[in-house]
Design a protein around this motif. Structure first.
Motif, PDB file in Angstrom:
ATOM      1  N   UNK A 132      -3.760 -18.377 -38.376  1.00 52.78           N
ATOM      2  CA  UNK A 132      -4.054 -18.793 -39.754  1.00 52.78           C
ATOM      3  C   UNK A 132      -4.833 -20.103 -39.821  1.00 52.78           C
ATOM      4  N   UNK A 133      -4.870 -20.839 -38.702  1.00 47.87           N
ATOM      5  CA  UNK A 133      -5.618 -22.101 -38.699  1.00 47.87           C
ATOM      6  C   UNK A 133      -7.086 -21.896 -38.312  1.00 47.87           C
ATOM      7  N   UNK A 134      -7.470 -20.656 -38.008  1.00 53.17           N
ATOM      8  CA  UNK A 134      -8.872 -20.377 -37.672  1.00 53.17           C
ATOM      9  C   UNK A 134      -9.708 -20.339 -38.945  1.00 53.17           C
ATOM     10  N   UNK A 135     -10.907 -20.914 -38.871  1.00 49.59           N
ATOM     11  CA  UNK A 135     -11.792 -20.872 -40.044  1.00 49.59           C
ATOM     12  C   UNK A 135     -13.220 -20.603 -39.609  1.00 49.59           C
ATOM     13  N   UNK A 136     -14.156 -20.707 -40.564  1.00 52.29           N
ATOM     14  CA  UNK A 136     -15.560 -20.432 -40.244  1.00 52.29           C
ATOM     15  C   UNK A 136     -15.730 -18.998 -39.778  1.00 52.29           C
ATOM     16  N   UNK A 137     -16.527 -18.794 -38.725  1.00 55.05           N
ATOM     17  CA  UNK A 137     -16.792 -17.425 -38.261  1.00 55.05           C
ATOM     18  C   UNK A 137     -15.562 -16.763 -37.649  1.00 55.05           C
ATOM     19  N   UNK A 138     -14.524 -17.561 -37.314  1.00 55.98           N
ATOM     20  CA  UNK A 138     -13.317 -16.999 -36.700  1.00 55.98           C
ATOM     21  C   UNK A 138     -12.280 -16.549 -37.728  1.00 55.98           C
ATOM     22  N   UNK A 139     -12.491 -16.896 -38.986  1.00 60.39           N
ATOM     23  CA  UNK A 139     -11.510 -16.571 -40.028  1.00 60.39           C
ATOM     24  C   UNK A 139     -11.414 -15.060 -40.223  1.00 60.39           C
ATOM     25  N   UNK A 140     -10.173 -14.574 -40.393  1.00 65.19           N
ATOM     26  CA  UNK A 140     -10.004 -13.138 -40.566  1.00 65.19           C
ATOM     27  C   UNK A 140      -8.610 -12.779 -41.034  1.00 65.19           C
ATOM     28  N   UNK A 141      -8.137 -11.590 -40.662  1.00 64.31           N
ATOM     29  CA  UNK A 141      -6.843 -11.091 -41.118  1.00 64.31           C
ATOM     30  C   UNK A 141      -6.008 -10.580 -39.960  1.00 64.31           C
ATOM     31  N   UNK A 142      -4.676 -10.705 -40.132  1.00 66.98           N
ATOM     32  CA  UNK A 142      -3.727 -10.173 -39.151  1.00 66.98           C
ATOM     33  C   UNK A 142      -3.125  -8.880 -39.693  1.00 66.98           C
ATOM     34  N   UNK A 143      -3.091  -7.844 -38.854  1.00 75.80           N
ATOM     35  CA  UNK A 143      -2.545  -6.545 -39.239  1.00 75.80           C
ATOM     36  C   UNK A 143      -1.359  -6.214 -38.334  1.00 75.80           C
ATOM     37  N   UNK A 144      -0.113  -6.314 -38.850  1.00 74.45           N
ATOM     38  CA  UNK A 144       1.026  -5.923 -38.026  1.00 74.45           C
ATOM     39  C   UNK A 144       1.008  -4.417 -37.776  1.00 74.45           C
ATOM     40  N   UNK A 145       1.398  -3.988 -36.562  1.00 78.13           N
ATOM     41  CA  UNK A 145       1.441  -2.556 -36.276  1.00 78.13           C
ATOM     42  C   UNK A 145       2.542  -1.864 -37.067  1.00 78.13           C
ATOM     43  N   UNK A 146       3.662  -2.584 -37.253  1.00 81.55           N
ATOM     44  CA  UNK A 146       4.782  -2.000 -37.993  1.00 81.55           C
ATOM     45  C   UNK A 146       4.378  -1.800 -39.458  1.00 81.55           C
ATOM     46  N   UNK A 147       4.410  -0.575 -39.925  1.00 83.24           N
ATOM     47  CA  UNK A 147       4.072  -0.300 -41.319  1.00 83.24           C
ATOM     48  C   UNK A 147       2.584  -0.244 -41.600  1.00 83.24           C
ATOM     49  N   UNK A 148       1.761  -0.216 -40.537  1.00 80.63           N
ATOM     50  CA  UNK A 148       0.305  -0.158 -40.746  1.00 80.63           C
ATOM     51  C   UNK A 148      -0.088   1.175 -41.382  1.00 80.63           C
ATOM     52  N   UNK A 149      -0.920   1.128 -42.416  1.00 85.07           N
ATOM     53  CA  UNK A 149      -1.334   2.354 -43.100  1.00 85.07           C
ATOM     54  C   UNK A 149      -2.244   3.182 -42.191  1.00 85.07           C
ATOM     55  N   UNK A 150      -2.238   4.491 -42.418  1.00 86.28           N
ATOM     56  CA  UNK A 150      -3.065   5.393 -41.610  1.00 86.28           C
ATOM     57  C   UNK A 150      -4.551   5.033 -41.726  1.00 86.28           C
ATOM     58  N   UNK A 151      -4.966   4.615 -42.913  1.00 85.34           N
ATOM     59  CA  UNK A 151      -6.378   4.275 -43.146  1.00 85.34           C
ATOM     60  C   UNK A 151      -6.797   3.081 -42.276  1.00 85.34           C
ATOM     61  N   UNK A 152      -5.957   2.028 -42.286  1.00 93.23           N
ATOM     62  CA  UNK A 152      -6.257   0.842 -41.455  1.00 93.23           C
ATOM     63  C   UNK A 152      -6.243   1.236 -39.982  1.00 93.23           C
ATOM     64  N   UNK A 153      -5.223   2.038 -39.588  1.00 87.71           N
ATOM     65  CA  UNK A 153      -5.118   2.494 -38.202  1.00 87.71           C
ATOM     66  C   UNK A 153      -6.372   3.220 -37.756  1.00 87.71           C
ATOM     67  N   UNK A 154      -6.819   4.173 -38.577  1.00 91.33           N
ATOM     68  CA  UNK A 154      -7.985   4.980 -38.199  1.00 91.33           C
ATOM     69  C   UNK A 154      -9.246   4.130 -38.103  1.00 91.33           C
ATOM     70  N   UNK A 155      -9.382   3.162 -39.012  1.00 87.11           N
ATOM     71  CA  UNK A 155     -10.541   2.258 -38.960  1.00 87.11           C
ATOM     72  C   UNK A 155     -10.543   1.436 -37.684  1.00 87.11           C
ATOM     73  N   UNK A 156      -9.358   0.911 -37.317  1.00 87.64           N
ATOM     74  CA  UNK A 156      -9.267   0.067 -36.123  1.00 87.64           C
ATOM     75  C   UNK A 156      -9.477   0.880 -34.841  1.00 87.64           C
ATOM     76  N   UNK A 157      -9.000   2.120 -34.831  1.00 89.82           N
ATOM     77  CA  UNK A 157      -9.211   2.997 -33.669  1.00 89.82           C
ATOM     78  C   UNK A 157     -10.703   3.324 -33.542  1.00 89.82           C
TER      79      UNK A 157
END
Length: 342
Positions: A143-168
């Motif tokens: 969470x302390x990353x910023x600029x070009x490194x800024x982004x989002x964390x996706x826990x595997x537990x409870x991850x939606x199928x849509x997010x899963x398929x995109x990441x795969x």
């Protein structure tokens, strides 16, 4: 536990080095985290086709079970029990102008390091509570990353199928199911305490609590290797202000698998070499000279597709990060020259 019944044709380092005498010497020893020899060797016993066959459960594993780990480390890395590892993460020391500015050969570049949290057991010995605590500590660092490194964390537990398929689809998501890791105790409580972070541009990625507690990855299309390395170093330094990494003066950055110690770094390119790959002896002469490994494009044990290969540094321990990346850069320059000549 009794001495394991290892088949005569087993070729793993575990089978070569775990004599009956050594087993008797080590079998009753336990690290402060409760990790025993039985756990360290279980993956190699259950998977006789292992190359190595041992995993550490914590920093103490490497000293308590040194009579087993030391010869494996020495054979794999050429690194003796009295050697000391040196680290250098300064991108300015890397001599790496883009070896393929026209984009004819290098499809993409990817550099990653393994890291584990200081004063915590490694994945094989960690408790459910400790793993969850490690995840929340790492999220704070991310969470302390910023600029070009800024982004989002996706826990595997409870991850939606849509997010899963995109990441795969992006080849980002790691999966459960590796039998070597499962036998080492690294897949326990799956998918709890695990997740993946990526920046907006998808040039930076962190795996949390897979084989190691962090896999920090920088990548992009093309062959600007120095830019990829600089981004990785920048992220490592920021994360480390919140998450202290497990490091030993002797073995460098500590990892679960003894093959990944030291720099814990794998610097690689996907590169098209359709002509050179028809002469694998010439191909291997170049990669051996520069201490490089040839893989298919889907990683270890996979095949090449369309003359495209994954080329990466083989050396990790006893050399600096800059040297590991330089090996890869110098080898890629020679590979491209050889391909052009054909």
């Amino acid at each position: 536990m009794n001495y394991p019944n290892l088949p005569k044709d087993c070729t793993s380092m575990l089978c070569r080095y775990l004599t009956k005498e050594l087993f008797e010497e080590l079998k009753d020893k336990t690290t402060a985290n409760g990790f025993k020899l039985e756990q360290a060797i279980n993956s190699g016993i259950e998977n006789i086709d292992s190359g190595i066959g041992v995993y550490a459960g914590d920093e103490e594993s490497y000293t308590l079970f040194a009579p087993l780990f030391d010869p494996i480390i020495e054979e794999y890395h050429g690194f003796t029990p009295t050697d000391k590892h040196q680290s250098n993460l300064n991108p300015d020391d890397l001599n790496a102008p883009n070896p393929d500015p026209d984009g004819k050969f290098i499809l993409s570049t990817r550099i990653r390091v393994g890291r584990n949290v200081a004063n915590m057991p490694l994945g094989s010995a960690v408790s459910t509570e400790q793993r969850d605590h490690i995840e929340s500590t790492i999220i704070e660092g991310l969470n302390s990353l910023d600029g070009e490194l800024e982004g989002n964390y996706y826990p595997l537990l409870g991850m939606s199928r849509e997010v899963q398929e995109n990441l795969i689809k992006e080849h980002f998501l790691f999966k459960e199911g590796d039998r070597f890791l499962a036998s080492a105790g690294l897949n326990r409580d799956w998918p709890e305490g695990r997740g993946i972070y990526h920046n907006i541009d998808k040039t930076f990625l962190v795996w949390v609590n897979e084989e190691d507690q962090l896999r920090i990855i920088s990548m992009q299309k093309g062959g600007d290797i120095k830019e990829v390395f600089a981004r990785l170093v920048s992220a490592i330094k920021i994360i480390e202000t919140k998450v202290p990494f497990s490091y030993s003066e002797h073995l460098g950055y500590l990892t679960s698998c003894p093959t990944n110690l030291g720099t814990a770094m794998r610097a690689s390119v996907h590169i098209a070499l359709p002509n050179l790959s028809k002469d694998m002896d010439a191909f291997k002469t170049i990669t051996d000279k520069h201490h490089l490994q040839i893989r298919g494009i889907h990683g270890e044990h996979s095949q090449s597709e369309g003359g495209v290969y994954d080329i990466s540094n083989r050396r990790r321990l006893g050399i600096t990060e800059v040297r590991a990346v330089q090996d890869m850069v110098d080898g890629v320059v020679d590979l491209i020259e050889a391909e052009k000549a054909l």
